[in-house]
Design an enzyme around this catalytic site. Structure first.
Site: not given
Length: 445
Positions: A209, A55-56
């Protein structure tokens, strides 16, 4: 991970190494994926593909679809200052996005680029995440309008509302310092396809994830999942959204239509490997050594903040060993304290879920370190209850594969693949006093 469509049986797992560092050229991911898929195709026909990704991570594209700069990964903390700016600019940001922003969030990273790399900022025509970018690359499209994603990964950007399923224009305008129209991946349902490969294989929505891991182990409402990978996460499946004004719990969406309130620590399994390396022993020996020490490690407190910390949000925190005496400074106590410190940090994060009204009745322990006997025993002691460990597996990839099968089925529910029996690790003796000492120390970092 190649899974049988009907049973979910894992036919083959293929992996390639990830470059070190907190910023990476996405070309490394693309090269690894192509190489892995070539190998996967030798095992039979691929019916559908789904990508689960970290993520991110920020991937910036220009109008031609070219990557502008190396991707800033979730664990790059240079954007901690811009996260603070965003939280001040939007006092209701937790209500808007489900989360107070920290350095990890994509919005913080985009604002950092805008403020520190203006020439790169001028080129931004699209913003996407690692899984979005890989799914798009698989389609062979050069048109950035063909980017697609799912709500689980979008909910980690800091400019998406998981309750409404919409991006937030005012936050985007602020981080880009412009009214320019930037392409963002379209949000599709978890059981839908967003495109096809050049050879006609359908590509599902994909997922972040942690959402992939929850889907992979078939986590249900009432389960709290403790994941011990490079970082540590504590998350629970929830039917209702959350927002934490203190910023310790991120109000993410999951990969099925529910929500996934999550707390993350930056330092987990890598602390174990680093301590074993320091003691010049194998990981198995490290576990055996830790179990020779008593709970509390003779008074040693191991603060594992080697890379700063995210819960609580202390990006500049440093690691420390506290309470050293001639008597307690032994290899066994050091080994045990390093595990206690990591698990206590995860417990601090996980117990924060209860403060938001998220109830759980079972703790699931997953991740690379979850099969370590010392980690398992100390987890029961620090949490003060039994924990359950699913069979070892790559659950993010397994969740993505399950999602691909779901999209193919046309069903409203994911396929009921059998994950195998969960191992119960029974609590023998609680170490609530040890937990309390760590919680007090964590609150002061």
């Amino acid at each position: 991970m190649l899974c049988d469509l009907e049973s979910g049986q894992i036919l083959k797992t293929i992996s390639r190494p990830h470059p070190d560092g907190t910023e990476v050229d996405p070309a490394a991911w693309w090269s690894a994926l192509q190489d892995a898929l070539k190998e996967a195709e030798t095992f039979g026909e691929i019916a559908a593909i789904s990508i689960g990704g970290q993520q991110h991570g920020m991937v910036l594209l220009d109008a031609a679809g070219e990557v502008i700069r190396p991707a800033l990964l979730w664990n790059d903390t240079r954007s901690s200052g811009t996260a603070e700016k965003l939280n001040k600019e939007f006092p209701n940001i937790a209500e808007l996005t489900g989360s107070q922003l920290v350095a990890s969030f994509t919005a913080s990273k985009v604002l950092w680029v805008t403020e520190n790399e203006p020439e790169n900022a001028k080129k931004i025509a699209a913003i996407c995440l690692p899984h979005d970018w890989l799914s798009w690359k698989l389609t062979g499209s050069k048109d950035i309008k063909d980017l697609f994603t799912d709500r689980s990964d979008a909910s980690g950007t800091g400019y998406f509302n998981p309750k409404t399923g919409q991006y937030i224009p005012e936050i985007l305008k602020f981080i880009l310092k412009s009214d320019a129209k930037v392409i963002l991946p379209r949000i599709i349902n978890a059981n839908e396809f967003g495109g096809k490969t050049a050879r006609g294989i359908p590509i599902a929505a994909g997922c972040g994830d942690n959402a992939g891991a929850a889907l992979g182990i078939n986590a249900q409402i009432g389960d709290m999942v403790i994941s011990l990978g490079t970082s540590g996460t504590a998350f629970a499946v929830s039917a209702t959204p959350t927002n934490d004004p203190k910023g310790e719990i991120a109000g993410f969406a999951d990969a099925t239509g529910n929500y996934l309130p999550l707390a993350c620590t930056l330092n987990a399994a890598k602390i174990f490997s680093k301590t074993a390396e320091l003691l010049n022993i194998s990981f198995d020996q490290y576990s055996e050594l830790a179990l020779k020490a008593e709970p509390g490690a003779g008074g040693l407190l191991f603060m594992p903040h080697f890379d700063g910390e995210r819960t609580p949000d202390r990006p500049n925190a440093k690691g420390a060993i506290q309470g050293i005496t001639h008597a307690n400074f032994t290899p066994a106590n050091i080994a045990r304290a390093s595990i206690e410190g990591v698990i206590a940090g995860i417990a601090y994060a996980g117990f924060g879920l209860e403060n938001l009204g998220v109830k759980y009745n079972r703790i699931l322990l997953i991740g690379g370190a979850a099969k370590n006997p010392a980690v398992q025993q100390i987890a029961t002691e620090i949490f003060g209850e039994d924990v359950f460990a699913p069979p070892a597996g790559e659950y993010v990839a397994d969740g993505a594969a399950r999602q691909a099968a779901w999209a193919l089925s046309g069903s409203s529910n994911p396929p009921n693949w059998n994950q195998g029996d969960f191992e119960k690790i029974s609590l023998k003796n609680a170490a609530t006093e040890v937990r309390a000492k760590y919680f007090e120390a964590i609150s002061k970092i």
